[in-house]
Design a protein around this motif. Sequence first.
Motif, PDB file in Angstrom:
ATOM      1  N   UNK A  38       0.833  -1.203   0.000  1.00  0.00           N
ATOM      2  CA  UNK A  38       0.000   0.000   0.000  1.00  0.00           C
ATOM      3  C   UNK A  38       0.866   1.250   0.000  1.00  0.00           C
ATOM      4  N   UNK A  39       1.888   1.255   0.859  1.00  0.00           N
ATOM      5  CA  UNK A  39       2.778   2.424   0.922  1.00  0.00           C
ATOM      6  C   UNK A  39       3.595   2.558  -0.356  1.00  0.00           C
ATOM      7  N   UNK A  40       3.996   1.444  -0.929  1.00  0.00           N
ATOM      8  CA  UNK A  40       4.768   1.476  -2.179  1.00  0.00           C
ATOM      9  C   UNK A  40       3.921   2.032  -3.314  1.00  0.00           C
ATOM     10  N   UNK A  41       2.662   1.640  -3.377  1.00  0.00           N
ATOM     11  CA  UNK A  41       1.771   2.134  -4.427  1.00  0.00           C
ATOM     12  C   UNK A  41       1.555   3.636  -4.306  1.00  0.00           C
ATOM     13  N   UNK A  42       1.539   4.134  -3.067  1.00  0.00           N
ATOM     14  CA  UNK A  42       1.362   5.574  -2.865  1.00  0.00           C
ATOM     15  C   UNK A  42       2.640   6.348  -3.153  1.00  0.00           C
ATOM     16  N   UNK A  43       3.785   5.699  -2.992  1.00  0.00           N
ATOM     17  CA  UNK A  43       5.064   6.407  -3.130  1.00  0.00           C
ATOM     18  C   UNK A  43       5.525   6.513  -4.573  1.00  0.00           C
ATOM     19  N   UNK A  44       5.249   5.506  -5.376  1.00  0.00           N
ATOM     20  CA  UNK A  44       5.781   5.489  -6.738  1.00  0.00           C
ATOM     21  C   UNK A  44       4.652   5.651  -7.748  1.00  0.00           C
ATOM     22  N   UNK A  45       5.045   6.029  -8.951  1.00  0.00           N
ATOM     23  CA  UNK A  45       4.113   6.151 -10.072  1.00  0.00           C
ATOM     24  C   UNK A  45       4.654   5.353 -11.246  1.00  0.00           C
ATOM     25  N   UNK A  46       3.907   5.327 -12.299  1.00  0.00           N
ATOM     26  CA  UNK A  46       4.363   4.626 -13.499  1.00  0.00           C
ATOM     27  C   UNK A  46       5.624   5.278 -14.060  1.00  0.00           C
ATOM     28  N   UNK A  47       5.725   6.610 -13.924  1.00  0.00           N
ATOM     29  CA  UNK A  47       6.904   7.319 -14.410  1.00  0.00           C
ATOM     30  C   UNK A  47       8.163   6.860 -13.680  1.00  0.00           C
ATOM     31  N   UNK A  48       8.036   6.539 -12.405  1.00  0.00           N
ATOM     32  CA  UNK A  48       9.201   6.093 -11.638  1.00  0.00           C
ATOM     33  C   UNK A  48       9.776   4.813 -12.218  1.00  0.00           C
ATOM     34  N   UNK A  49       8.919   3.890 -12.587  1.00  0.00           N
ATOM     35  CA  UNK A  49       9.384   2.646 -13.200  1.00  0.00           C
ATOM     36  C   UNK A  49       9.926   2.874 -14.597  1.00  0.00           C
ATOM     37  N   UNK A  50       9.263   3.747 -15.354  1.00  0.00           N
ATOM     38  CA  UNK A  50       9.677   3.997 -16.738  1.00  0.00           C
ATOM     39  C   UNK A  50      11.039   4.672 -16.793  1.00  0.00           C
ATOM     40  N   UNK A  51      11.315   5.559 -15.826  1.00  0.00           N
ATOM     41  CA  UNK A  51      12.597   6.275 -15.821  1.00  0.00           C
ATOM     42  C   UNK A  51      13.764   5.295 -15.792  1.00  0.00           C
ATOM     43  N   UNK A  52      13.657   4.256 -14.951  1.00  0.00           N
ATOM     44  CA  UNK A  52      14.729   3.274 -14.884  1.00  0.00           C
ATOM     45  C   UNK A  52      14.812   2.407 -16.124  1.00  0.00           C
ATOM     46  N   UNK A  53      13.667   2.017 -16.667  1.00  0.00           N
ATOM     47  CA  UNK A  53      13.665   1.133 -17.841  1.00  0.00           C
ATOM     48  C   UNK A  53      14.186   1.854 -19.080  1.00  0.00           C
ATOM     49  N   UNK A  54      13.863   3.159 -19.201  1.00  0.00           N
ATOM     50  CA  UNK A  54      14.275   3.910 -20.397  1.00  0.00           C
ATOM     51  C   UNK A  54      15.793   3.998 -20.500  1.00  0.00           C
ATOM     52  N   UNK A  55      16.477   4.048 -19.375  1.00  0.00           N
ATOM     53  CA  UNK A  55      17.936   4.160 -19.398  1.00  0.00           C
ATOM     54  C   UNK A  55      18.603   2.891 -19.922  1.00  0.00           C
ATOM     55  N   UNK A  56      17.944   1.762 -19.737  1.00  0.00           N
ATOM     56  CA  UNK A  56      18.591   0.475 -19.992  1.00  0.00           C
ATOM     57  C   UNK A  56      19.099   0.296 -21.426  1.00  0.00           C
ATOM     58  N   UNK A  57      18.309   0.574 -22.483  1.00  0.00           N
ATOM     59  CA  UNK A  57      18.838   0.362 -23.843  1.00  0.00           C
ATOM     60  C   UNK A  57      20.057   1.220 -24.153  1.00  0.00           C
ATOM     61  N   UNK A  58      20.085   2.454 -23.661  1.00  0.00           N
ATOM     62  CA  UNK A  58      21.233   3.320 -23.914  1.00  0.00           C
ATOM     63  C   UNK A  58      22.487   2.793 -23.214  1.00  0.00           C
ATOM     64  N   UNK A  59      22.304   2.310 -21.988  1.00  0.00           N
ATOM     65  CA  UNK A  59      23.450   1.729 -21.287  1.00  0.00           C
ATOM     66  C   UNK A  59      23.910   0.449 -21.968  1.00  0.00           C
ATOM     67  N   UNK A  60      22.960  -0.335 -22.484  1.00  0.00           N
ATOM     68  CA  UNK A  60      23.328  -1.548 -23.214  1.00  0.00           C
ATOM     69  C   UNK A  60      24.106  -1.205 -24.481  1.00  0.00           C
ATOM     70  N   UNK A  61      23.705  -0.152 -25.177  1.00  0.00           N
ATOM     71  CA  UNK A  61      24.421   0.277 -26.377  1.00  0.00           C
ATOM     72  C   UNK A  61      25.852   0.665 -26.041  1.00  0.00           C
ATOM     73  N   UNK A  62      26.041   1.392 -24.956  1.00  0.00           N
ATOM     74  CA  UNK A  62      27.385   1.814 -24.552  1.00  0.00           C
ATOM     75  C   UNK A  62      28.236   0.606 -24.185  1.00  0.00           C
ATOM     76  N   UNK A  63      27.671  -0.304 -23.399  1.00  0.00           N
ATOM     77  CA  UNK A  63      28.423  -1.501 -22.999  1.00  0.00           C
ATOM     78  C   UNK A  63      28.818  -2.320 -24.224  1.00  0.00           C
ATOM     79  N   UNK A  64      27.883  -2.506 -25.152  1.00  0.00           N
ATOM     80  CA  UNK A  64      28.184  -3.280 -26.347  1.00  0.00           C
ATOM     81  C   UNK A  64      29.214  -2.626 -27.237  1.00  0.00           C
TER      82      UNK A  64
END
Length: 382
Positions: free
Chosen positions: A308-334
């Motif tokens: 309940x507290x987690x649902x109130x603290x985070x939003x969909x944008x919070x999850x998306x912010x972390x996921x959006x970074x992943x492909x760019x970091x993968x490109x750099x690593x590769x």
Amino acid sequence: MAFLEKNVAPELHLLADGDGGQRLTLTGDWTINTIAEAEKAIGKLKVRGARLTCIDLSGVEHLDTSGAWLIHRTRGQLEFEGQKVGFQGISPVRETLFHEIERHHPPAWKPESGGSSVLDFLEQTGRVVVDAWYDALAMLHILGSLGLVVSTVLLHPRRLRGISVAVQFDRSCIGAVPIVALMSFLIGAIISQQGGFYLKQFGADIFVVDLAGILVLREIGVILTAIMVAGRSGSAFTAELGAMRMQEEVDALSVIGLSVTEVLVLPRILALMIALPILTFISDMAALFGSGLVTWAYLDIPPAAFLTQLQAAITTETLVVGIVKAPFMALIIGLIACVEGLKVEGSSESLGRHTTMSVVKAIFLVIVVDGFFAMFFAAIGV
């Protein structure tokens, strides 16, 4: 025929010179076939106390590089002992041979200066900057080549090597799930335990959920996953391409007309860009699971209250912010992994050095890129 001729044993004779000195006269064959006998004859040579003026080569019948090198070494030893020695009776062809031997003679060893100075520091700094510039150019070269290959694949989809992409995806994603989930679980548990230890003193235990949720979803999950992927898959890419370079398989691809970027680089980078967002999501879930268990056991916050507290603290944008970074970091690593792998030379020492540099550079740039993303999202209010 020449190869049936019997070798004439090499000999040395000390003869008196007209100027009151001595002349060393060589006779016979001084070739690879008689080099052992020549070594023994030189070992018996004793000219100490006498003034040796020259080495007479007019009696030498056959001379090759091995014999010339032995004569050159003997002359150097005599000069080291104080004799002033020159050559006599040498033909222009043999003189050219001795000049080449002298030109390829290794320089004398000189110890490096022990102390460091400001100039040495500036020189090393300049070398590091130049190397970084060349690394950036190499990455841009691979990135540009990758762009051309991607455009070609989009126009001709059958050129995409789906099996290679699937194999690399299996290695970089499915094979990495256990270690990523375990590490993320432990990190989430540690964040909740440490945060709860301090927040409990102020009666703000419940805000540990906010701390863990936002920190894991926005930053820790993707960074931790990228670092583990850089150490696991990035080093593997560098080692694979480096081994292919050492065995000249990369050159063979170019010779038969295949694009190295299309065959080796594109499947690895594409698989990594698909794998890292998936691994980031798994990392987030594992970290939150670990955080929930610790808050339940350590802070007496039940799972229902945690969710309940987690649902109130985070939003969909919070999850998306972390996921959006992943492909760019993968490109750099590769990109870094492939660039370092293609820079490997023909030694195992070079392979180990470039594999280490691949991991270090990838982790450094991943953190730098995450900082830029943090500033960007803060600027747009996300």
